[in-house]
Design a protein around this motif. Structure first.
Motif, PDB file in Angstrom:
ATOM      1  N   TYR A 224       0.820  -1.202   0.000  1.00  0.00           N
ATOM      2  CA  TYR A 224       0.000   0.000   0.000  1.00  0.00           C
ATOM      3  C   TYR A 224       0.858   1.258   0.000  1.00  0.00           C
ATOM      4  N   SER A 225       1.897   1.289   0.842  1.00  0.00           N
ATOM      5  CA  SER A 225       2.694   2.510   0.935  1.00  0.00           C
ATOM      6  C   SER A 225       3.454   2.774  -0.356  1.00  0.00           C
ATOM      7  N   GLU A 226       3.941   1.719  -0.999  1.00  0.00           N
ATOM      8  CA  GLU A 226       4.654   1.918  -2.280  1.00  0.00           C
ATOM      9  C   GLU A 226       3.707   2.441  -3.358  1.00  0.00           C
ATOM     10  N   LYS A 227       2.502   1.888  -3.402  1.00  0.00           N
ATOM     11  CA  LYS A 227       1.509   2.321  -4.378  1.00  0.00           C
ATOM     12  C   LYS A 227       1.140   3.792  -4.134  1.00  0.00           C
ATOM     13  N   PHE A 228       0.935   4.114  -2.864  1.00  0.00           N
ATOM     14  CA  PHE A 228       0.561   5.480  -2.509  1.00  0.00           C
ATOM     15  C   PHE A 228       1.649   6.472  -2.915  1.00  0.00           C
ATOM     16  N   ILE A 229       2.915   6.127  -2.619  1.00  0.00           N
ATOM     17  CA  ILE A 229       4.006   7.047  -2.922  1.00  0.00           C
ATOM     18  C   ILE A 229       4.259   7.120  -4.432  1.00  0.00           C
ATOM     19  N   ASP A 230       4.101   6.006  -5.143  1.00  0.00           N
ATOM     20  CA  ASP A 230       4.243   6.040  -6.608  1.00  0.00           C
ATOM     21  C   ASP A 230       3.228   7.015  -7.221  1.00  0.00           C
ATOM     22  N   GLU A 231       1.995   6.941  -6.742  1.00  0.00           N
ATOM     23  CA  GLU A 231       0.961   7.846  -7.250  1.00  0.00           C
ATOM     24  C   GLU A 231       1.307   9.299  -6.939  1.00  0.00           C
ATOM     25  N   LEU A 232       1.833   9.521  -5.721  1.00  0.00           N
ATOM     26  CA  LEU A 232       2.210  10.878  -5.310  1.00  0.00           C
ATOM     27  C   LEU A 232       3.333  11.404  -6.215  1.00  0.00           C
ATOM     28  N   CYS A 233       4.330  10.564  -6.474  1.00  0.00           N
ATOM     29  CA  CYS A 233       5.441  10.963  -7.349  1.00  0.00           C
ATOM     30  C   CYS A 233       4.920  11.333  -8.740  1.00  0.00           C
ATOM     31  N   ASN A 234       4.036  10.489  -9.289  1.00  0.00           N
ATOM     32  CA  ASN A 234       3.469  10.762 -10.607  1.00  0.00           C
ATOM     33  C   ASN A 234       2.746  12.099 -10.634  1.00  0.00           C
ATOM     34  N   GLN A 235       1.971  12.319  -9.583  1.00  0.00           N
ATOM     35  CA  GLN A 235       1.188  13.550  -9.494  1.00  0.00           C
ATOM     36  C   GLN A 235       2.105  14.777  -9.457  1.00  0.00           C
ATOM     37  N   LEU A 236       3.236  14.660  -8.751  1.00  0.00           N
ATOM     38  CA  LEU A 236       4.137  15.802  -8.579  1.00  0.00           C
ATOM     39  C   LEU A 236       5.050  16.016  -9.782  1.00  0.00           C
ATOM     40  N   GLU A 237       5.179  14.998 -10.639  1.00  0.00           N
ATOM     41  CA  GLU A 237       6.088  15.125 -11.792  1.00  0.00           C
ATOM     42  C   GLU A 237       5.508  15.968 -12.920  1.00  0.00           C
ATOM     43  N   ASP A 238       4.294  16.460 -12.733  1.00  0.00           N
ATOM     44  CA  ASP A 238       3.643  17.316 -13.725  1.00  0.00           C
ATOM     45  C   ASP A 238       4.444  18.621 -13.903  1.00  0.00           C
ATOM     46  N   PRO A 239       4.988  18.882 -15.123  1.00  0.00           N
ATOM     47  CA  PRO A 239       5.843  20.057 -15.316  1.00  0.00           C
ATOM     48  C   PRO A 239       5.147  21.392 -15.018  1.00  0.00           C
ATOM     49  N   SER A 240       3.809  21.428 -15.083  1.00  0.00           N
ATOM     50  CA  SER A 240       3.117  22.691 -14.808  1.00  0.00           C
ATOM     51  C   SER A 240       3.249  23.085 -13.340  1.00  0.00           C
ATOM     52  N   ARG A 241       3.818  22.187 -12.523  1.00  0.00           N
ATOM     53  CA  ARG A 241       4.033  22.501 -11.110  1.00  0.00           C
ATOM     54  C   ARG A 241       5.303  23.310 -10.884  1.00  0.00           C
ATOM     55  N   ILE A 242       6.181  23.384 -11.898  1.00  0.00           N
ATOM     56  CA  ILE A 242       7.467  24.060 -11.694  1.00  0.00           C
ATOM     57  C   ILE A 242       7.256  25.569 -11.579  1.00  0.00           C
ATOM     58  N   LEU A 243       7.783  26.137 -10.494  1.00  0.00           N
ATOM     59  CA  LEU A 243       7.654  27.567 -10.235  1.00  0.00           C
ATOM     60  C   LEU A 243       9.011  28.226 -10.435  1.00  0.00           C
ATOM     61  N   PRO A 244       9.029  29.561 -10.599  1.00  0.00           N
ATOM     62  CA  PRO A 244      10.307  30.269 -10.708  1.00  0.00           C
ATOM     63  C   PRO A 244      11.217  29.917  -9.534  1.00  0.00           C
ATOM     64  N   GLY A 245      12.517  29.744  -9.812  1.00  0.00           N
ATOM     65  CA  GLY A 245      13.475  29.411  -8.756  1.00  0.00           C
ATOM     66  C   GLY A 245      13.610  27.913  -8.543  1.00  0.00           C
ATOM     67  N   GLY A 246      12.890  27.139  -9.381  1.00  0.00           N
ATOM     68  CA  GLY A 246      12.983  25.687  -9.253  1.00  0.00           C
ATOM     69  C   GLY A 246      12.129  25.120  -8.138  1.00  0.00           C
ATOM     70  N   TYR A 247      11.207  25.910  -7.586  1.00  0.00           N
ATOM     71  CA  TYR A 247      10.289  25.402  -6.567  1.00  0.00           C
ATOM     72  C   TYR A 247       9.166  24.613  -7.233  1.00  0.00           C
ATOM     73  N   LEU A 248       8.463  23.879  -6.409  1.00  0.00           N
ATOM     74  CA  LEU A 248       7.412  23.016  -6.933  1.00  0.00           C
ATOM     75  C   LEU A 248       6.083  23.362  -6.249  1.00  0.00           C
ATOM     76  N   PHE A 249       5.033  23.564  -7.037  1.00  0.00           N
ATOM     77  CA  PHE A 249       3.713  23.840  -6.472  1.00  0.00           C
ATOM     78  C   PHE A 249       3.124  22.549  -5.905  1.00  0.00           C
ATOM     79  N   MET A 250       2.942  22.496  -4.596  1.00  0.00           N
ATOM     80  CA  MET A 250       2.421  21.272  -3.962  1.00  0.00           C
ATOM     81  C   MET A 250       1.179  21.555  -3.108  1.00  0.00           C
TER      82      MET A 250
END
Lengths: 272, 272
Positions: free
Chosen positions: A78-104
């Motif tokens: 369960y924890s691996e599945k949950f974290i894999d989904e989280l990683c996928n969700q965060l890898e969306d390039p539209s999340r990249i903010l100025p300065g290399g920050y990530l919109f979370m």
């Protein structure tokens, strides 16, 4: 007197709402009007199903002051599945903010996700003696409460600025790891007892200056840092890192704002 | 195939972890390898015990896309007892701070208390269409997550200052009700959809300037304020009050810093 089927629903609800709390057999016996032998059989069923469902188990504490304690756990699947989904969700390039920050903020705004993150840390730290969870305002707050609710301990919030509603405070100055700026941290004097064992929780760690700041502030209270959990750690900071002994759920790699690329992988939580 | 006793434990756990979520009978039927008729009987037991325990009920949704939904509720007996205890706890004169403020950080730091407060508001607002819970940093954050977790909606956090990790923001200036100072509020542009129905949650309300500020900021997103919940309201502010339609759990009266006296009574939540 309740039937077994009725008791199982009521006891499951009670135990889930009271993790890490020692519940005596006589308590259940009286509450549900059943013999202790029946309650024992009920608890064996709850224990087995909690294990099968991967949500934890019931620890038995023997002796006169004994009983059972619901210890939250998370199955590896369960924890691996949950974290894999989280990683996928965060890898969306539209999340990249100025300065290399990530919109979370949207991810951290989902109470179900936050509760699961809390469950993961609590499961990992459930064998460690922890008296309270400490975080710094503001993004770590929901994560800290999620962890604390599964560990059944209070949350203590370090602030960047003193506020009248905190009463007397202790403050320290520290140097931010990445920006090299001098910053302040403030903690209410009433918040911590001398010698408490604390777990530090935060959303994000670069070089670790913030967490190091919290550690220094906690020294003023003679607190013992028993565990450190961060949702996300930034890669590329390893040589500058000032905090060593932490547990991360994800690692953010190769944020490339120019080419709108980003890589998010599992953190050291999954390394063992 | 699971036995009934096993299914009841597993289903109770599942439903408690997924409040306000429509779960279809075939989902349970497949998950636990049981006929739909057996699942129906199980759900009837869960429903009855949830009602008896005062934690809510299962609403049935008929039709092809039907199923059941766990609606969290709190029995009147339980909520009155909980709030009475909270009032007693807060009436301790050692909580009085300069300026007539009240030290509440320890109470708000207890995840169990916070979860119960969230359950009370969610129970009251469960019939209202709510798409998200909005609060302002920092003390309202844990309460907002507690409410949102029972309503199964995201949390959106208004800030006092813009931060790079929020991306583009919308900001407003407003006049604080009690101090008459001009203050700023900032909300990430990505956080809200146009026309969302929001529930505002905060820890404390004096004249209501902060909540009025949030309302004005939400207008910029064409959001509809569907409900407002505050843990504590201050008395003595009634003539200056700029917010009318709110639900409070407690009311803080007669804070007398000189004589170290204070009175804390039930809020308008209990007036009907």
């Amino acid at each position: 007197m309740m039937k077994r089927s009725d008791r199982l629903v009521a006891m499951t609800n009670y135990l889930i709402e009271h993790p890490m709390e020692l519940v005596s057999l006589p308590f259940f016996s009286e509450k549900y009007g059943a013999a202790k032998s029946s309650i024992s059989e009920d608890l064996a069923i709850v224990h087995r199903i909690f294990e099968e469902e991967g949500v934890g188990y019931l620890a038995s504490v023997s002796g006169a002051a004994g009983g059972v304690k619901y210890i939250p756990k998370v199955s590896a699947t369960y924890s691996e599945k949950f974290i894999d989904e989280l990683c996928n969700q965060l890898e969306d390039p539209s999340r990249i903010l100025p300065g290399g920050y990530l919109f979370m903020s949207d991810v951290l705004g989902n109470p179900h996700t936050v509760r699961n993150i809390g469950r993961l840390f609590a499961a990992r730290f459930s064998d460690v003696k922890i008296d309270s969870v400490v975080t710094v305002a503001t993004k770590g707050i929901p994560l800290a409460y999620a962890v604390a609710s599964f560990l059944d301990v209070p949350v203590i919030i370090v602030r960047r600025d003193p506020k009248v509603t905190e009463g007397s405070t202790v403050s320290i100055n520290y140097v931010s790891g990445s920006s090299r700026k001098i910053q302040t941290m403030v903690l209410s004097k009433r918040s911590l007892q001398e010698g408490e064992n604390v777990c530090i929780i935060d959303d994000f760690m670069k070089a670790g200056g913030t967490i190091n700041g919290i550690k220094n502030l906690l020294k003023e209270f003679n607190a013992n840092v028993a565990a450190i959990g961060v949702l996300a750690e930034a890669e590329d900071e390893e040589e500058d890192r000032v905090v060593e002994d932490y547990t991360s759920l994800i690692q953010i790699k190769n944020v490339d704002a120019n080419n709108q690329q980003i890589e998010v992988i599992k953190g050291n939580y999954f390394h063992e």
